[in-house]
Design a protein around this motif. Structure first.
Motif, PDB file in Angstrom:
ATOM      1  N   LEU A   1       0.828  -1.208   0.000  1.00  0.00           N
ATOM      2  CA  LEU A   1       0.000   0.000   0.000  1.00  0.00           C
ATOM      3  C   LEU A   1       0.867   1.265   0.000  1.00  0.00           C
ATOM      4  N   GLY A   2       2.012   1.220   0.675  1.00  0.00           N
ATOM      5  CA  GLY A   2       2.927   2.362   0.671  1.00  0.00           C
ATOM      6  C   GLY A   2       3.528   2.606  -0.691  1.00  0.00           C
ATOM      7  N   ALA A   3       3.727   1.550  -1.455  1.00  0.00           N
ATOM      8  CA  ALA A   3       4.311   1.698  -2.792  1.00  0.00           C
ATOM      9  C   ALA A   3       3.320   2.294  -3.773  1.00  0.00           C
ATOM     10  N   LEU A   4       2.032   2.268  -3.443  1.00  0.00           N
ATOM     11  CA  LEU A   4       1.022   2.819  -4.342  1.00  0.00           C
ATOM     12  C   LEU A   4       0.985   4.350  -4.307  1.00  0.00           C
ATOM     13  N   ASN A   5       1.663   4.931  -3.323  1.00  0.00           N
ATOM     14  CA  ASN A   5       1.700   6.387  -3.168  1.00  0.00           C
ATOM     15  C   ASN A   5       0.305   7.004  -3.069  1.00  0.00           C
ATOM     16  N   LEU A   6      -0.511   6.450  -2.207  1.00  0.00           N
ATOM     17  CA  LEU A   6      -1.824   7.051  -1.945  1.00  0.00           C
ATOM     18  C   LEU A   6      -1.612   8.366  -1.201  1.00  0.00           C
ATOM     19  N   PRO A   7      -2.409   9.392  -1.467  1.00  0.00           N
ATOM     20  CA  PRO A   7      -2.117  10.723  -0.939  1.00  0.00           C
ATOM     21  C   PRO A   7      -2.018  10.814   0.588  1.00  0.00           C
ATOM     22  N   ILE A   8      -2.999  10.438   1.319  1.00  0.00           N
ATOM     23  CA  ILE A   8      -2.976  10.602   2.780  1.00  0.00           C
ATOM     24  C   ILE A   8      -2.508   9.325   3.459  1.00  0.00           C
ATOM     25  N   ILE A   9      -3.070   8.215   3.036  1.00  0.00           N
ATOM     26  CA  ILE A   9      -2.790   6.930   3.677  1.00  0.00           C
ATOM     27  C   ILE A   9      -1.364   6.485   3.383  1.00  0.00           C
ATOM     28  N   GLY A  10      -0.847   6.800   2.210  1.00  0.00           N
ATOM     29  CA  GLY A  10       0.487   6.358   1.814  1.00  0.00           C
ATOM     30  C   GLY A  10       1.574   6.874   2.742  1.00  0.00           C
ATOM     31  N   ASP A  11       1.504   8.164   3.124  1.00  0.00           N
ATOM     32  CA  ASP A  11       2.515   8.713   4.036  1.00  0.00           C
ATOM     33  C   ASP A  11       2.442   8.060   5.413  1.00  0.00           C
ATOM     34  N   TYR A  12       1.235   7.849   5.888  1.00  0.00           N
ATOM     35  CA  TYR A  12       1.040   7.234   7.201  1.00  0.00           C
ATOM     36  C   TYR A  12       1.574   5.803   7.210  1.00  0.00           C
ATOM     37  N   ILE A  13       1.250   5.042   6.173  1.00  0.00           N
ATOM     38  CA  ILE A  13       1.708   3.653   6.074  1.00  0.00           C
ATOM     39  C   ILE A  13       3.226   3.611   5.913  1.00  0.00           C
ATOM     40  N   ALA A  14       3.771   4.510   5.139  1.00  0.00           N
ATOM     41  CA  ALA A  14       5.219   4.540   4.945  1.00  0.00           C
ATOM     42  C   ALA A  14       5.934   4.811   6.266  1.00  0.00           C
ATOM     43  N   ASP A  15       5.381   5.693   7.090  1.00  0.00           N
ATOM     44  CA  ASP A  15       5.969   5.949   8.413  1.00  0.00           C
ATOM     45  C   ASP A  15       5.950   4.693   9.277  1.00  0.00           C
ATOM     46  N   ILE A  16       4.836   3.977   9.256  1.00  0.00           N
ATOM     47  CA  ILE A  16       4.717   2.745  10.061  1.00  0.00           C
ATOM     48  C   ILE A  16       5.736   1.718   9.585  1.00  0.00           C
ATOM     49  N   VAL A  17       5.859   1.541   8.288  1.00  0.00           N
ATOM     50  CA  VAL A  17       6.797   0.563   7.732  1.00  0.00           C
ATOM     51  C   VAL A  17       8.229   0.946   8.097  1.00  0.00           C
ATOM     52  N   ARG A  18       8.564   2.234   7.993  1.00  0.00           N
ATOM     53  CA  ARG A  18       9.912   2.682   8.359  1.00  0.00           C
ATOM     54  C   ARG A  18      10.213   2.402   9.829  1.00  0.00           C
ATOM     55  N   ILE A  19       9.249   2.669  10.695  1.00  0.00           N
ATOM     56  CA  ILE A  19       9.444   2.425  12.135  1.00  0.00           C
ATOM     57  C   ILE A  19       9.671   0.947  12.392  1.00  0.00           C
ATOM     58  N   VAL A  20       8.861   0.097  11.788  1.00  0.00           N
ATOM     59  CA  VAL A  20       8.984  -1.353  11.990  1.00  0.00           C
ATOM     60  C   VAL A  20      10.325  -1.847  11.461  1.00  0.00           C
TER      61      VAL A  20
END
Length: 131
Positions: free
Chosen positions: A103-122
């Motif tokens: 989902l982070g790779a899809l670059n969704l406008p709002i959700i993509g940044d939030y998911i990318a942050d979670i993935v980076r933290i994990v």
């Protein structure tokens, strides 16, 4: 199974084949029990025996009489349950992380940044724990 009375004769009051309720203290000629009733009692007794065999109550009672075996089986089952939970949670967490990465790779406008942050933290936490 007849008992003998004091005179040495057979006492029909204790014989299961000669049962009949006494009326006013007198014994009358006894009649054999009704075959249908005997068959019904046999069927009910057989059904109960089959139910008890299906429930494995005898094995349960044997287990209760050997407490060390009961403790050992509980330790074994608890260990297996714990390992199963750990493996299941690992697969579940890996699947969730994979879905979040997709989902982070899809670059969704709002959700993509939030998911990318979670993935980076994990991923950062995983890198810290590997050393």
């Amino acid at each position: 199974m007849m008992k003998e009375n004091k005179d040495g004769g057979a006492d029909h009051r204790y014989d299961p084949m000669h049962w009949k309720p006494l009326s006013h203290g007198r014994e009358g000629p006894s009649e054999p029990p009704d075959q249908d009733k005997i068959d019904a009692v046999y069927r009910v007794a057989t059904e109960w025996a089959q139910r008890m065999e299906k429930s494995r109550i005898s094995e349960y009672l044997e287990l209760l009489h050997s407490p060390w075996r009961l403790i050992w089986l509980n330790v074994l089952s608890g260990t297996a349950r714990g390992v199963g939970i750990a493996i299941g949670f690992t697969f579940f967490a890996a699947t969730i992380i994979y879905v979040l990465q997709v989902l982070g790779a899809l670059n969704l406008p709002i959700i993509g940044d939030y998911i990318a942050d979670i993935v980076r933290i994990v991923q950062h936490q995983l890198e810290l724990n590997t050393y």
